[in-house]
Design a protein around this motif. Structure first.
Motif, short mmCIF file in Angstrom:
data_model
loop_
_atom_site.label_atom_id
_atom_site.label_comp_id
_atom_site.label_asym_id
_atom_site.label_seq_id
_atom_site.Cartn_x
_atom_site.Cartn_y
_atom_site.Cartn_z
N TRP A 120 0.84 -1.18 0.00
CA TRP A 120 0.00 0.00 0.00
C TRP A 120 0.89 1.24 0.00
O TRP A 120 2.05 1.18 0.40
N HIS A 121 0.35 2.33 -0.48
CA HIS A 121 1.04 3.60 -0.33
C HIS A 121 0.01 4.72 -0.26
O HIS A 121 -1.11 4.58 -0.73
N GLU A 122 0.43 5.80 0.36
CA GLU A 122 -0.36 7.02 0.45
C GLU A 122 0.57 8.19 0.18
O GLU A 122 1.70 8.20 0.66
N THR A 123 0.10 9.15 -0.59
CA THR A 123 0.90 10.32 -0.94
C THR A 123 0.13 11.56 -0.49
O THR A 123 -1.04 11.71 -0.81
N TYR A 124 0.82 12.42 0.24
CA TYR A 124 0.20 13.64 0.75
C TYR A 124 0.96 14.85 0.23
O TYR A 124 2.17 14.95 0.43
N ALA A 125 0.27 15.76 -0.43
CA ALA A 125 0.83 17.05 -0.83
C ALA A 125 0.53 18.02 0.30
O ALA A 125 -0.63 18.29 0.60
N VAL A 126 1.58 18.52 0.94
CA VAL A 126 1.41 19.40 2.10
C VAL A 126 1.79 20.82 1.68
O VAL A 126 2.95 21.07 1.36
N PRO A 127 0.82 21.72 1.65
CA PRO A 127 1.12 23.08 1.21
C PRO A 127 2.01 23.83 2.22
O PRO A 127 2.07 23.48 3.40
N ALA A 128 2.64 24.87 1.74
CA ALA A 128 3.46 25.73 2.60
C ALA A 128 2.62 26.21 3.78
O ALA A 128 1.46 26.55 3.63
N GLY A 129 3.22 26.18 4.96
CA GLY A 129 2.55 26.66 6.16
C GLY A 129 1.57 25.69 6.78
O GLY A 129 0.95 26.00 7.79
N ALA A 130 1.39 24.51 6.21
CA ALA A 130 0.40 23.55 6.72
C ALA A 130 1.08 22.37 7.41
O ALA A 130 0.51 21.29 7.50
N HIS A 131 2.27 22.56 7.90
CA HIS A 131 2.98 21.51 8.62
C HIS A 131 3.68 22.11 9.83
O HIS A 131 4.05 23.28 9.82
N GLU A 132 3.79 21.32 10.84
CA GLU A 132 4.51 21.74 12.03
C GLU A 132 5.23 20.55 12.61
O GLU A 132 4.95 19.40 12.26
#
Length: 178
Positions: A120-132
């Motif tokens: 299985w795999h999952e791919t997440y596109a994380v926009p600027a400013g949406a991660h900590e």
């Protein structure tokens, strides 16, 4: 890093998180799940080697940043951090890299004994400013290892601000760290 120091990663831009894992469904068929299990270390080695070569100006930057392996009851999971989703897909589909031939071989073997091994795999596109991130008493790990660490606590507010604005449509006053 020692002591009780709060730190966070230093990156503000977009990134991609890619999770991939496998589960052995038929342990009596190592001929089918063994090659799947054995393929991943070579791919990770290739990614780190390409990252090092790119850093020295001796090869292309594939966009791979960092990886870590987690072992759980459902099988191993590899967490990878990438510059962006396009880089993940470019690597996955490059016939000159290890992934594409391993992927093709998996599908060829899985037709012989459907269900012996699951992937299985999952791919997440994380926009600027949406991660900590928050690290206390930890060496560089995850995003901190990929981008470096800072003790600037204000960097942790980006993802929280985004959640609060969506939930309440209000902003955090300037300089306040939640």
């Amino acid at each position: 890093m020692t002591g009780f120091v709060h730190s966070s990663h230093t990156h503000d831009g977009e990134l991609a998180v890619f999770l991939i894992g496998m589960r052995v469904n038929h342990p009596w068929r190592p001929d089918l799940w063994g090659p799947v299990f054995a393929a991943m270390p070579g791919m990770v080695t290739e990614l780190y080697a390409a990252k090092a070569a790119a850093a020295q100006g001796e090869g292309p930057d594939l966009g791979f940043l960092e990886a870590r392996t987690l072992i759980g009851a459902g099988g191993p999971t590899l967490v990878q951090y990438w510059r962006d989703v396009d880089s993940v897909y470019a690597y996955a589909n490059d016939p000159e890299r290890r992934h594409r031939p391993a992927w093709t071989a998996f599908y060829r073997r899985s037709r012989k004994a459907t269900g012996a091994v699951g992937i299985w795999h999952e791919t997440y596109a994380v926009p600027a400013g949406a991660h900590e991130s928050l690290y206390v008493g930890m060496p560089p790990t995850g995003l901190g290892r990929a981008f470096g660490l800072t003790e600037d606590r204000s960097r942790r507010r980006h993802a929280r601000i985004g959640r609060r604005e969506v939930a309440t449509d209000s902003a955090t006053p300037e300089g306040v760290v939640s």
